[in-house]
Structures are given as C-alpha cells and as structure tokens.
Write a protein that holds these residues in place. Structure first.
Motif, PDB file in Angstrom:
ATOM      1  N   ARG A   1       0.835  -1.210   0.000  1.00  0.00           N
ATOM      2  CA  ARG A   1       0.000   0.000   0.000  1.00  0.00           C
ATOM      3  C   ARG A   1       0.872   1.263   0.000  1.00  0.00           C
ATOM      4  N   ALA A   2       1.963   1.220   0.746  1.00  0.00           N
ATOM      5  CA  ALA A   2       2.855   2.384   0.796  1.00  0.00           C
ATOM      6  C   ALA A   2       3.486   2.652  -0.570  1.00  0.00           C
ATOM      7  N   CYS A   3       3.816   1.594  -1.298  1.00  0.00           N
ATOM      8  CA  CYS A   3       4.356   1.766  -2.648  1.00  0.00           C
ATOM      9  C   CYS A   3       3.328   2.449  -3.546  1.00  0.00           C
ATOM     10  N   GLU A   4       2.107   1.960  -3.465  1.00  0.00           N
ATOM     11  CA  GLU A   4       1.033   2.535  -4.276  1.00  0.00           C
ATOM     12  C   GLU A   4       0.803   4.004  -3.916  1.00  0.00           C
ATOM     13  N   ALA A   5       0.812   4.316  -2.618  1.00  0.00           N
ATOM     14  CA  ALA A   5       0.591   5.693  -2.175  1.00  0.00           C
ATOM     15  C   ALA A   5       1.709   6.615  -2.646  1.00  0.00           C
ATOM     16  N   ALA A   6       2.920   6.037  -2.817  1.00  0.00           N
ATOM     17  CA  ALA A   6       4.061   6.825  -3.267  1.00  0.00           C
ATOM     18  C   ALA A   6       4.139   6.920  -4.786  1.00  0.00           C
TER      19      ALA A   6
END
Length: 661
Positions: free
Chosen positions: A100-105
């Motif tokens: 999720r953090a990758c997607e948010a970034a």
C-alpha cells in the motif's frame, strides 16, 4: 494475446538481497530496465550491489534497521527515480502495508494487490476464504479466539498428532508437530514466541497432521484482465524441519488427473482473492492422492527455476509484463511441460551439528560450467556470511529430458561444486540425490526422518584419518611452496614432520615422511601412502591406492578449509602454538553457538540445573536456538542479558559441577 500497456516502468528497485536480487536484476536488465539495489552496511560489497546500475545503503546490518525498513526503501526509490519495486521473497515481499505504501508513493509494486497479500498472509483468514471457495482444506481450528484454553480445547477436539502453526508464518518458523497432549502447552508457547519474533504476530491455527504426505505446490499467474492460469506443479516433499531441501518439476507422484484437479483448485484460490502476478498455492497430498490447501505464497518462490526450465518461460519477465498492465503471455492451452528439473538449496549450515547455521568468510566458491546446469546465487569469494540473514547461499538446478537424467546431472554437478570457508550442506544434498528411495520417487515429507537420518553427512562428526592425512600433506606442501626454492625443493633422503591440527576443539597428531612427492603419513594407528602429482594454490591432485583425485582447499592464515568428499572441515595448525588446556565436554561453560541475539534467559546465579535444561535462547539467522546445560550443577554466573548481541563462542553462562569437582 493482445498486449495492453497502461503502466510503463523504466527503473526497478529490488527491495531484497542475495541470490533473488541478482536473479531479478538479470532479467530486468535483459529487458532494458534500469535497476537499483538497496543494501545494508554488511552487504556493501555484495554481488547484487555490484551488479545493479545504482545502489543505496539503507542502514545497519540487522534486518530491522535495513531490509525491513519500508520508509528507507521508499526514500531510496525517490532518490534514484525508480518507478517500480520488486520485493523478491522474504523481507517485505508479503507485507500488505508495504504494498500500500508503494502505491501511495506512486510506485508500481511488482506483486499482487495489498488486499490479496493481507488475506493470504493469514493462515487463519485464508483458510476460511478457501473453504468458502470450495478448495479442499485440512480439518482444524482457525478461529479468532486465540486464548491458550481455547487452543488446548480445540486441539483435543481435533485429536493428535496435530500441527500448531503461526498464522502469519512460513518456512517452518512458528510451526510445531505435537504428538501428545502433555506437549501441547509448551509447544503453543514456543510457537507463539517464535511467530511473534519472526512475523510480528503470535496468532496460531491448529490442523490435523497429515502423516507422511507429499508437499505439492502449483505455480499460478494472473493479470489485471481476468486471466489466470497454472504452470504445472513442483514437488517439495523433501524437507527438514518444514523447510524445503529439494524441489522438482514435475512431481514423480502426480498424474495428469491429479495435476488438472490441483491446477483448477489453485486457480480458484487465486480468483477468490482477485490475485495479480506470480503466486504459489501449496497443498499436502496423502498416499491416496487426496489433496488439501496448505497456504498461498503471494510472491515468487525460491524454487521457481524448476518451473522455468520445464515450461521454457522466464517468470520474472512475466512479473514485469503483468506489472506494466499487459496480459499474460500465454493461455492455459499454451502451457506444455517438457523434461524434468530438480533444484537443491545450498545452505551455510552444519548438518553434523543439528544443521546449526554458520557464519564466516567465503574462501572459495566455484561450480562447473555445464549444459543444463544452472546456479542462482548472491555470494562471492571473500564475502563474510553474517548472522543477520537467512543462511541460504545458492540454488543448484539441473534439467534433463527425464527425471533420471536430471537427477544424474544435478548429483554430478553438486559433487563438483566447491564452497570452502564455512561449514555447509553440500554433501548432505549430494547424498540425498543419490539415495535409492529418492531416485525411485518415493520420498514424502518423512523421507529425511525415516530413511535418511543415519546418513554420514549428518552422523560423521569428525574428520577421517585419510582427511587428516590429506590436510597434513597440504600444510606441508604449502610450506614447500613458500620456501625460497619453491616447488623445485627436493631432499636427498626422506625427512619426517609432525603436525598438530585442531578441528572444533579436538586435537589430532599427523606424522608425515616426505620422499620427493611420495608421502607416508600416519594418523593414530593408520598409515597412508600418498603421492602428490599436481599442486597450486587452490587445489592439488593426489594418488591414493592407485586412484587419482583432485582435492580443493583454501587457506585463511593458519586455517585450512578442506572438502575431500566427506564434508567440509576447517582445520587450524597448532604445531607451533603454545599449549592450551582444552575445555572438556561438559565443563559447565555455556557459550554462544554462533553470532546472534539473546532472546531469553531461564537461569540466575545460585539456581540448580540439570544436564539438558535450557538455560538461554539465542536467535540467529531467523531461528531460535536453545542453549542447554551440559551437566548437573549450580549456576555460578550469567554473563549476558536479554537483547544483547553476542559473538560465536562467547561465554554466556557458567555452571559449577554439583559433584564438588
């Protein structure tokens, strides 16, 4: 199929280390992607760092300070301009928050969606989902009530033997086979502790134990366009402590009917969680070919090379294509299994010492360049193997037109592979590949315990007299090579020499008589006649009983690493060292078995203990190792504390003998 590119990628950061990082970088570069390596301070000179186009140091050696730091990995991606992250396996590869953090970034996570990772990352929740999807499952308990009382009551309902498993785990960590009710409470406690340490969750499930099953897994692949297929199966039945040792494709046990049924169930499992990318659905299969869902690994598997070899496909390339928004390269009808492939995992561990993980410097690393033999690795000569990471160093894989040919090629190549400097499982692997029951295709998950437990690779703990004689000859010849006259030095008459060699605390006396490359060497009551016909700094050729053999070796100061085909031995020449009184077995000095961290201490000064009692627990290479008292007595001192980092052979606890000695 039509290619639909909607998510272009130009630079891939590999959020991993070792052989899988090297593996991903190789394919990514072949396809024209730029690559970024991340590394800990311990891995600054590692092969994956040297191979990548760019590298970013993300912290100290401990995984909690580096490879598990998602914030540092995302910062490295931003710093280098990477637009995608490949997680490899292990570390953050099955961490939904990281996805999720990758997607948010704004980064493409080369793997499934976070929701699928989260669901399949829980053995408890995934099993509930699989039951609802109609996938066969093992009877057990996967409820939300995690109290000890509930687990004990449910275990009694299920019956013994049963498996206690970490819900968030894998690789055998947090997993216990319980045969009797009296063992249950303690096994639940240790499983919880190991699960919490390894995965950050102490949630458990219980399952009826399927005795002597086959461990068969199905490789699945899905895209964002509703397509999902399976690429045959892998047989991973040969295991030790629930960790895979040998993997092969196809399975010698699976027929076409079973393959089709398991493939359909695996695809249903993937569709049930709206899967994307590479995944593996693992099953246990009993002797009657009934199969049961075990777990789904939401990543590329360690053993993916055997599938690549029998299908002719590059699965990392498929991952990159799917991540770019393309459809799968092939349909189910296009998949053809041809030939046979077998893989073994080369570990830094000592089979002679209950497979204790090993640390040390790689002094020699070499393998034969042969057709149909593949080595996936991430190590180099001179590299220090630290206690911070998994002890797997390399994968050795062979392909043949049939199983017999693949096994023959792999066994021969494993024999000719050289890893010197730290104890390893090379001989253990070789002997499995040559075992008649394994060759016959009869190995289940009970193979090592029932058919292989007495193998020399695990039971012969000391060097043979011939190995010691060979070591003495090599020490002698090194002295000749270092003399001013070098290799041309000869004596007109034989001269005798005596060497005092040490191996793991034991001392051996080797007497050698040199007669111009013909040697009479005595070890104890045995005498060997050896002839040296060739010598260089990495290997020599010796004739014994009219048979020539090449022997590989490596020096590190006065230490000699040697593997004569009976296992890896690291000798120290004490010939000119001052005499030191060796500690006798059962001396009462409890030392660290390797570099690691103290996670528990169960004794205090003045406490009475008995031989076999666990006095402390050492965590190293992702495993907990119990340190036990070697005699009955009273604890005299405790020289460590919980959380302390300790070095190999560091004194931790001293026990005074209870007999007054």
């Amino acid at each position: 199929m039509t290619s639909i590119t909607s998510n272009p990628i130009t630079k891939v950061l590999i959020a991993n280390r070792g052989e899988i990082a090297v593996r991903v970088i190789r394919t990514a570069r072949e396809l024209g992607y730029r690559t970024v390596a991340v590394y800990s301070e311990a891995d600054a000179d590692a092969p994956h760092v040297q191979m990548a186009d760019q590298g970013v140091c993300i912290g100290a050696p401990a995984v909690g300070d580096s490879y598990l730091r998602s914030d540092k990995i995302l910062e490295a991606a931003q710093r280098t301009g990477a637009d995608a992250i490949h997680p490899g396996y292990g570390f953050l590869s099955e961490n939904a928050d990281f996805a999720r953090a990758c997607e948010a970034a704004g980064l493409t996570f080369i793997g499934p969606g976070a929701d699928a990772i989260e669901l399949m990352g829980s053995k408890r929740l995934s099993k509930i989902a699989m039951i609802e999807a109609g996938v066969p499952c093992i009877p057990g308990y996967e409820g939300a009530d995690q109290s000890d009382n509930t687990l004990i009551a449910e275990a009694k309902r299920i019956g013994f033997p049963l498996m206690v498993k970490a819900s968030a785990g894998g690789g055998g960590r947090g997993m216990r086979l319980v045969h009797h009710e009296r063992e249950l409470a303690e096994q639940i406690r240790t499983a919880r502790s190991e699960a919490q340490s390894a995965f950050g969750s102490d949630e458990l499930i219980l399952e009826r134990a399927v005795i002597e099953p086959r461990h068969i897994e199905i490789q699945v692949f899905a895209d964002n366009h509703g397509n999902c297929i399976y690429l045959g199966e892998r047989d991973c039945s040969v295991q030790r402590r629930h960790q895979k040792v040998v993997e092969e494709a196809p399975s010698p046990f699976v027929n076409e009917t079973l393959r089709t049924a398991m493939g359909a169930a695996a695809v249903n499992a993937a569709l049930a969680c709206k899967y994307r990318g590479a995944g593996t659905v693992e099953f246990l299969v009993d002797k009657d070919r009934n199969f049961y869902f075990l777990e789904m690994n939401t990543r590329l598997q360690v053993e993916h090379p055997v599938t690549e070899l029998v299908t002719g496909q590059d699965l990392v390339a498929w991952q990159l294509q799917v991540a770019c928004g393309e459809t799968l390269p092939l349909s189910q009808d296009d998949i053809r299994l041809q030939g046979h492939a077998v893989e073994v995992r080369l570990y830094a561990e000592d089979p002679r010492n209950q497979f204790m993980p090993q640390t040390g410097r790689v002094l020699r690393w070499d393998w034969p360049e042969r057709k149909d033999f593949r080595v996936d690795h991430g190590i180099a000569e001179g590299q220090v193997i630290s206690p911070h990471y998994d002890p797997m160093l390399a994968k050795l894989i062979a392909y043949g037109k049939n199983r017999q040919e693949a096994l023959r090629k792999l066994a021969s190549a494993v024999t000719d592979t050289t890893l010197l400097g730290l104890n390893n499982n090379r001989l253990f692997l070789e002997n499995i590949l040559r075992h008649p029951e394994f060759i016959a295709g009869n190995a289940t998950t009970a193979f090592i315990e029932q058919m292989f437990a007495d193998d020399d690779s695990m039971s012969v703990t000391q060097p043979s007299a011939l190995t010691l004689a060979t070591a003495g000859l090599i020490y002698f010849q090194r002295g000749v090579a270092q003399s001013p006259s070098g290799y041309n030095w000869r004596r007109s008459s034989p001269k005798s020499y005596v060497y005092d060699l040490e191996f793991e605390g034991e001392h051996y006396r080797v007497s050698l008589k040199d007669d111009n490359d013909h040697f009479s060497i005595s070890v104890g009551e045995e005498t060997f006649q050896l002839e040296l016909v060739r010598w260089n700094h990495t290997h020599c050729t010796i004739v014994y009983q009219q048979v020539r053999e090449k022997v590989c070796f490596a020096f590190d100061g006065d230490s000699l690493a040697l593997d004569c085909g009976t296992g890896h031995f690291l000798f120290t020449d004490l010939t000119h060292a001052p005499a030191v009184a060796a500690l006798a077995a059962g001396s009462g000095q409890i030392k660290a078995t390797m570099d690691g961290s103290i996670v528990a201490i169960f004794v205090e000064p003045g406490q009475t203990v008995f031989a076999g009692d666990t006095v402390a627990v050492l965590e190293a290479m992702k495993m907990e190792h119990q340190l036990k008292a070697t005699l009955d007595g009273v604890v005299e001192s405790v020289s460590c504390s919980v959380g302390q980092q300790v070095k190999s052979r560091q004194l931790l606890v001293t026990i005074a003998s209870g007999d007054g000695e």
